[in-house]
Design an enzyme around this catalytic site. Structure first.
Site, PDB file in Angstrom:
ATOM      1  CE  LYS A 209      21.625  46.685 133.808  1.00  0.00           C
ATOM      2  NZ  LYS A 209      22.874  46.189 133.203  1.00  0.00           N
TER       3      LYS A 209
ATOM      4  CE1 TYR B 174       4.984  76.354 125.229  1.00  0.00           C
ATOM      5  CE2 TYR B 174       5.075  74.006 125.778  1.00  0.00           C
ATOM      6  CZ  TYR B 174       4.971  75.339 126.170  1.00  0.00           C
ATOM      7  OH  TYR B 174       4.873  75.629 127.495  1.00  0.00           O
TER       8      TYR B 174
HETATM    9  C1  LIG Z   1      22.497  44.962 132.647  1.00  0.00           C
HETATM   10  C2  LIG Z   1      23.350  43.761 132.632  1.00  0.00           C
HETATM   11  C3  LIG Z   1      22.805  42.509 132.334  1.00  0.00           C
HETATM   12  C4  LIG Z   1      21.373  42.310 131.889  1.00  0.00           C
HETATM   13  O1  LIG Z   1      21.283  42.553 130.502  1.00  0.00           O
HETATM   14  P1  LIG Z   1      19.899  42.371 129.703  1.00  0.00           P
HETATM   15  O2  LIG Z   1      20.271  42.621 128.300  1.00  0.00           O
HETATM   16  O3  LIG Z   1      18.960  43.399 130.240  1.00  0.00           O
HETATM   17  O4  LIG Z   1      19.424  40.987 129.959  1.00  0.00           O
HETATM   18  C5  LIG Z   1      23.651  41.418 132.424  1.00  0.00           C
HETATM   19  N1  LIG Z   1      24.955  41.556 132.789  1.00  0.00           N
HETATM   20  C6  LIG Z   1      25.499  42.750 133.054  1.00  0.00           C
HETATM   21  C7  LIG Z   1      26.938  42.840 133.426  1.00  0.00           C
HETATM   22  C8  LIG Z   1      24.723  43.890 132.986  1.00  0.00           C
HETATM   23  O5  LIG Z   1      25.277  45.076 133.247  1.00  0.00           O
END
Ligand SMILES: *Cc1c(COP(=O)(O)O)cnc(C)c1O
Length: 361
Positions: free
Chosen positions: A35, A248
């Site tokens: 994601k 800046y």
């Molecule tokens: C993002 C997510 C993960 C992965 O988590 P990490 O800490 O990056 O390993 C697992 N399960 C769900 C539901 C998530 O949203």
């Protein structure tokens, strides 16, 4: 001369991290999570690397993310981990993605697809806290999985992970007995590394596949290899006399003669303004301090009076140069945030460049 700002991603490192996590997960299978554009590394290329390492599943947060992977020809089983609105449901179904459900209404709308029932065992976000409702939903024929998500897996020594795990285990036990084919999953990266009892049938690992440490420490301690380097170059090098300033607001004023390099990267690239007078860059094989305000498109680096750096010299904000390295975790600590936010924040303006241990991918 390199492009102005480059995120160089080592796909071979992602593959090795996936293999290491799959081995650590034992009998549980690995669902790499891609994601948020693969936590800034690029979702499609990360998915390709994960598949190359044998992953059969991939996790995303949104219906559009699932569709983007399908359009790119990714064939792994996809699960949309986040909430899906009625408008997004058609997209998720067209992408042939598994879905997470916690209400009768959504289960009805998504009927006939592959559903994972989410129990809120303590995260207090998505999922139902009503174990009876969850059990009723789990009786549906289109249900293929049972899941939960942990709130504190990354906090060593905490006891809440155990509480959530007990609650979830109590809920799944009878359902699993009745339908052993259901895929039970709960662990993120931290829980996968920390708590063997949380692995069940599948682990959902995001941060660790990128070689970043879920505990915010040194990823190498777990054998994880950081996959991303953030590179730029010295676009200008010039002397700075005492009393002269850079950037800046004149947040840096030289007190002695020095040499400054300007690197053409800034907060529009994801180099946060909170790094003003609060970060290092590797240039000419040495760590040099960022000085002055981080602006939208540039930062300035103090090379010191003995600075022997030519225009065009490569500069590294994250990654290695001549044996010296800057970890994402270091940048996160300086910003009082987590490594996740640092790589997710590297903007689309930064070209992603893929390689395998130095060979162009
Ligand atoms: C993002 C997510 C993960 C992965 O988590 P990490 O800490 O990056 O390993 C697992 N399960 C769900 C539901 C998530 O949203």
């Amino acid at each position: 001369m390199p492009l102005r700002a480059l995120a160089r991603v080592n796909l071979a490192a992602i593959e090795r991290n996936c293999r290491l996590l799959a081995a650590a997960a034992g009998d549980a299978q690995l669902c790499p999570v891609v994601k948020g554009e693969g936590y800034g590394h690029g979702a499609v290329m990360t998915a390709v690397a994960a598949q190359g390492a044998g992953a059969k599943w991939l996790g995303v947060a949104t219906a559009n993310e699932a569709m983007d992977l399908r359009m790119a020809g990714i064939e792994a089983r996809l699960i949309v981990l986040g909430a899906v609105s009625p408008e997004e449901l058609d997209i998720a179904l067209a992408a042939d993605a598994d879905l997470v459900v916690w209400s009768e209404a959504f289960a009805g709308a998504a009927a006939g697809s592959r559903l994972h029932i989410k129990l809120d065992s303590g995260m207090g976000r998505l999922g139902t806290r009503d174990a009876e409702l969850a059990t009723r939903l789990a009786g549906r024929e289109d249900v293929v999985g049972l899941m939960t998500h942990f709130a504190t897996a990354d906090e060593r020594g905490d006891s809440f992970l155990g509480e959530q795990l007990d609650r979830f285990t109590d809920w799944v036990a009878p359902l699993r007995d009745a339908r052993p084919e259901l895929i039970v999953h709960a662990a993120n990266s931290a829980a996968t590394l920390r708590q063997p009892a949380a692995r069940f049938d599948m682990v959902r690992c995001g941060i660790a596949i990128y070689g970043l440490d879920p505990f915010g420490e040194d990823p190498l301690a777990h054998g994880l290899e950081p996959a991303l380097a953030l590179e730029t170059y010295a676009a200008a090098v010039k002397p700075c006399a005492p009393g002269e300033s850079a950037g800046y607001g004149r947040q840096f004023v030289a007190t002695e003669p020095t040499v400054l390099a300007t690197l053409p990267i800034g907060y529009a690239d994801g180099v946060r303004r909170g790094l003003t007078n609060n970060a290092d860059a590797l240039i000419g094989g040495l760590r040099r301090p960022l000085v002055g305000t981080v602006s939208m498109d540039n930062v300035t680096v103090d090379l010191g009076s003995d600075g022997d750096v030519a225009v065009g010299a490569p500069a590294v904000l994250i990654g290695e140069q001549d044996g010296e390295r800057i970890l994402v975790e270091e940048v996160a600590r300086r910003l009082d945030t987590i490594n996740y936010e640092v790589t997710c924040g590297i903007s689309a303006r930064v070209t992603r460049d893929y390689h395998r241990d130095g060979e162009q991918a």
